[in-house]
Motif scaffolding. Structure first.
Motif, PDB file in Angstrom:
ATOM      1  N   ALA A 158     -39.828  61.579 -17.273  1.00 59.18           N
ATOM      2  CA  ALA A 158     -40.697  60.365 -17.760  1.00 59.18           C
ATOM      3  C   ALA A 158     -40.734  59.236 -16.817  1.00 59.18           C
ATOM      4  N   GLU A 159     -39.739  58.899 -16.079  1.00 55.70           N
ATOM      5  CA  GLU A 159     -39.559  57.771 -15.186  1.00 55.70           C
ATOM      6  C   GLU A 159     -40.711  57.943 -14.107  1.00 55.70           C
ATOM      7  N   GLN A 160     -40.841  59.327 -13.618  1.00 56.90           N
ATOM      8  CA  GLN A 160     -41.605  59.475 -12.701  1.00 56.90           C
ATOM      9  C   GLN A 160     -43.228  59.274 -13.145  1.00 56.90           C
ATOM     10  N   THR A 161     -43.491  59.475 -14.238  1.00 57.26           N
ATOM     11  CA  THR A 161     -44.660  59.486 -14.573  1.00 57.26           C
ATOM     12  C   THR A 161     -45.071  58.203 -15.219  1.00 57.26           C
ATOM     13  N   LEU A 162     -43.958  57.238 -15.554  1.00 55.95           N
ATOM     14  CA  LEU A 162     -44.397  56.050 -15.997  1.00 55.95           C
ATOM     15  C   LEU A 162     -44.769  55.264 -14.625  1.00 55.95           C
ATOM     16  N   ARG A 163     -44.031  55.549 -13.524  1.00 53.70           N
ATOM     17  CA  ARG A 163     -44.144  54.777 -12.396  1.00 53.70           C
ATOM     18  C   ARG A 163     -45.583  55.067 -11.860  1.00 53.70           C
ATOM     19  N   GLU A 164     -45.907  56.486 -11.763  1.00 57.38           N
ATOM     20  CA  GLU A 164     -47.298  56.807 -11.280  1.00 57.38           C
ATOM     21  C   GLU A 164     -48.425  56.297 -12.132  1.00 57.38           C
ATOM     22  N   VAL A 165     -48.059  56.228 -13.500  1.00 54.90           N
ATOM     23  CA  VAL A 165     -49.383  55.554 -14.377  1.00 54.90           C
ATOM     24  C   VAL A 165     -49.297  54.107 -13.995  1.00 54.90           C
ATOM     25  N   GLN A 166     -48.227  53.229 -14.050  1.00 55.75           N
ATOM     26  CA  GLN A 166     -48.126  51.823 -13.541  1.00 55.75           C
ATOM     27  C   GLN A 166     -48.918  51.646 -12.247  1.00 55.75           C
ATOM     28  N   ARG A 167     -48.452  52.401 -11.337  1.00 57.32           N
ATOM     29  CA  ARG A 167     -49.263  52.298  -9.892  1.00 57.32           C
ATOM     30  C   ARG A 167     -50.725  52.585  -9.931  1.00 57.32           C
ATOM     31  N   ARG A 168     -51.484  53.564 -10.689  1.00 55.17           N
ATOM     32  CA  ARG A 168     -52.525  53.993 -11.006  1.00 55.17           C
ATOM     33  C   ARG A 168     -53.064  52.819 -11.635  1.00 55.17           C
ATOM     34  N   ALA A 169     -52.683  52.100 -12.635  1.00 52.94           N
ATOM     35  CA  ALA A 169     -53.287  51.139 -13.222  1.00 52.94           C
ATOM     36  C   ALA A 169     -53.769  49.944 -12.475  1.00 52.94           C
ATOM     37  N   LEU A 170     -53.190  49.746 -11.275  1.00 52.68           N
ATOM     38  CA  LEU A 170     -53.481  48.737 -10.450  1.00 52.68           C
ATOM     39  C   LEU A 170     -54.910  49.050  -9.706  1.00 52.68           C
ATOM     40  N   GLY A 171     -55.261  50.039  -9.629  1.00 50.83           N
ATOM     41  CA  GLY A 171     -56.199  50.590  -8.939  1.00 50.83           C
ATOM     42  C   GLY A 171     -57.636  50.309  -9.709  1.00 50.83           C
ATOM     43  N   PRO A 172     -58.783  50.748  -9.247  1.00 47.69           N
ATOM     44  CA  PRO A 172     -60.081  50.785  -9.747  1.00 47.69           C
ATOM     45  C   PRO A 172     -60.246  51.626 -11.027  1.00 47.69           C
ATOM     46  N   GLY A 173     -61.075  51.103 -12.158  1.00 45.26           N
ATOM     47  CA  GLY A 173     -61.346  52.053 -13.049  1.00 45.26           C
ATOM     48  C   GLY A 173     -62.283  52.868 -13.364  1.00 45.26           C
ATOM     49  N   PRO A 174     -62.738  53.526 -14.274  1.00 45.68           N
ATOM     50  CA  PRO A 174     -64.121  54.391 -14.340  1.00 45.68           C
ATOM     51  C   PRO A 174     -65.204  53.134 -14.193  1.00 45.68           C
ATOM     52  N   GLU A 175     -66.251  54.028 -14.114  1.00 47.35           N
ATOM     53  CA  GLU A 175     -67.658  53.298 -14.163  1.00 47.35           C
ATOM     54  C   GLU A 175     -67.950  53.088 -15.579  1.00 47.35           C
ATOM     55  N   PRO A 176     -68.167  51.981 -15.900  1.00 45.72           N
ATOM     56  CA  PRO A 176     -68.679  51.503 -17.463  1.00 45.72           C
ATOM     57  C   PRO A 176     -70.056  52.269 -17.698  1.00 45.72           C
ATOM     58  N   ARG A 177     -70.133  52.769 -18.997  1.00 43.78           N
ATOM     59  CA  ARG A 177     -71.136  53.368 -19.301  1.00 43.78           C
ATOM     60  C   ARG A 177     -72.243  52.363 -19.910  1.00 43.78           C
TER      61      ARG A 177
END
Length: 300
Positions: free
Chosen positions: A277-296
Motif C-alpha cells: 500500500a505504501e509503494q502504491t500510494l507513493r507512486e500515485v502521488q508521484r504520477r499525480a504531479l505529472g501531466p494528465g490525459p488530453e481532455p475530451r
C-alpha cells in the motif's frame, strides 16, 4: 454538518427544489422501500408497451431508453442492467432505496459538503422520509456530476448518457445511465474477474495506478478503488462507481486515499502483483504531479 463548502454547490438547488420532478414526486403514504428490481418489472409489456416499474416508464417516455435487456450485476447499493437506447447499448444502474441498501454508512464520504438549507440538512441528518429522498437524489446526482467531470477531463470512465446539466440528470433518480463498456453479449468484466496473462496484469496495474493518480490530480479520492470497480476491456482499464468520490474538503480525504491504495494493492494480488500500500500510494502521488490525459472535446 461541516461548515466547509462542498465543490458541489449545484447540489443544494437540486436537492431542495421540491418541484424538480412533480410527475415523479413520491406520495406521502408509507410504502415498502424498493430494493433489487426483478427484470420482469423492468421490461415492457408486449401488448401495451408499458413497464410495471415507474422509473423505467419514465425513462422510456422521455426517450432515454427503448428497452431493458437483462440484469448484469447486483451490488450492495444498486443493480446494473444491460439496456438499449437511441444511442446504442446502455448500462442502466438502478439504486435501491436507502432503507433497502446493505451499504448505509455513507456519512464518511459526505463530510465537508455544505447544504445551505438548514431544514434540508436536518432532514438528511435525521434521515426522515424527505431527508432520505434528498440523500437518494444526491447520491445519483453526485455520480452523474463526477462522471461528466471525469469524462470531460479525458479519464477512462463510461460516457454519461444524460446531462450534462444537473436539471436533466436529476430527473432520472434513482437511475444512472451510461454507455455500456463491452457488448450486450459480452459486457466488460471487472478486473477482479478477468483472466490476465502476466504481461496484461502488469499493464492493468500501471493503468490502474495512473487512473488513481489522474483522480488525485483533479483533487479526488475514489473511496472504493480496487479491481472490483475497474473494468477490463480491449486491454484498457475503465474506472467505474463514483457516487462516493470525495474531495480535499473532506476531513477524511487522506484516510480514504490511503485506503484506496491499500485496496488496489490487495486486490491485485490475485493477478500476481505484490506491491505494498505504501509503494502504491507513493507512486500515485508521484504520477499525480505529472501531466494528465488530453481532455475530451464535446461536440454539440
Amino acid at each position: 454538518m461541516s461548515a466547509r463548502r462542498s465543490s458541489h454547490a449545484w447540489l443544494d438547488n437540486e436537492l431542495n427544489d421540491a418541484d424538480v420532478l412533480p410527475e415523479r414526486r413520491h406520495k406521502a403514504r408509507a410504502r415498502k422501500p424498493l430494493g433489487r428490481r426483478r427484470i420482469e418489472s423492468l421490461t415492457a409489456d408486449p401488448e401495451t408497451g408499458d413497464a410495471a416499474d415507474d422509473v423505467i416508464r419514465f425513462l422510456l417516455d422521455r426517450g432515454h431508453l427503448t428497452e431493458v435487456v437483462a440484469e448484469l450485476k447486483s451490488g450492495k447499493e444498486a443493480t446494473a442492467y444491460v439496456a438499449r437506447g437511441p444511442r446504442g447499448s446502455v448500462l442502466l444502474k438502478l439504486y435501491r432505496d436507502l432503507e433497502a441498501r446493505s451499504f448505509k454508512r455513507d456519512g464518511v464520504y459526505r463530510e465537508g459538503q455544505v447544504i445551505l438549507d438548514q431544514r434540508a440538512a436536518r432532514a438528511m441528518q435525521g434521515r426522515t422520509r424527505k431527508g432520505l429522498e434528498m440523500l437518494q437524489a444526491g447520491w445519483v446526482c453526485a455520480e452523474y456530476a463526477h462522471l461528466w467531470q471525469l469524462w470531460r477531463a479525458g479519464l477512462n470512465v463510461p460516457e454519461p448518457l444524460v446531462g450534462p446539466e444537473p436539471s436533466e440528470y436529476a430527473q432520472t433518480t434513482p437511475a444512472v445511465l451510461m454507455r455500456l463498456i463491452g457488448s450486450e453479449d459480452a459486457p466488460a468484466p471487472r478486473l477482479s474477474d478477468a483472466s490476465l496473462t502476466p504481461e496484461e496484469a502488469r499493464s492493468a496495474w500501471r493503468q490502474a495506478v495512473q487512473g488513481m493518480a489522474d483522480l488525485l490530480r483533479l483533487g479526488y479520492a475514489h473511496g472504493d478503488y480496487s479491481t472490483y470497480n475497474l473494468l477490463w476491456w480491449e486491454n484498457t482499464v475503465i474506472i467505474i462507481d463514483f457516487p462516493q468520490l470525495t474531495t480535499r474538503s473532506n476531513p477524511n480525504f487522506q484516510q480514504l486515499l490511503r485506503r484506496d491504495a491499500e485496496s488496489l494493492a490487495t486486490s491485485f494480488r490475485r493477478h500476481g502483483l505484490t506491491e505494498t500500500a505504501e509503494q502504491t500510494l507513493r507512486e500515485v502521488q508521484r504520477r499525480a504531479l505529472g501531466p494528465g490525459p488530453e481532455p475530451r472535446v464535446l461536440l454539440p
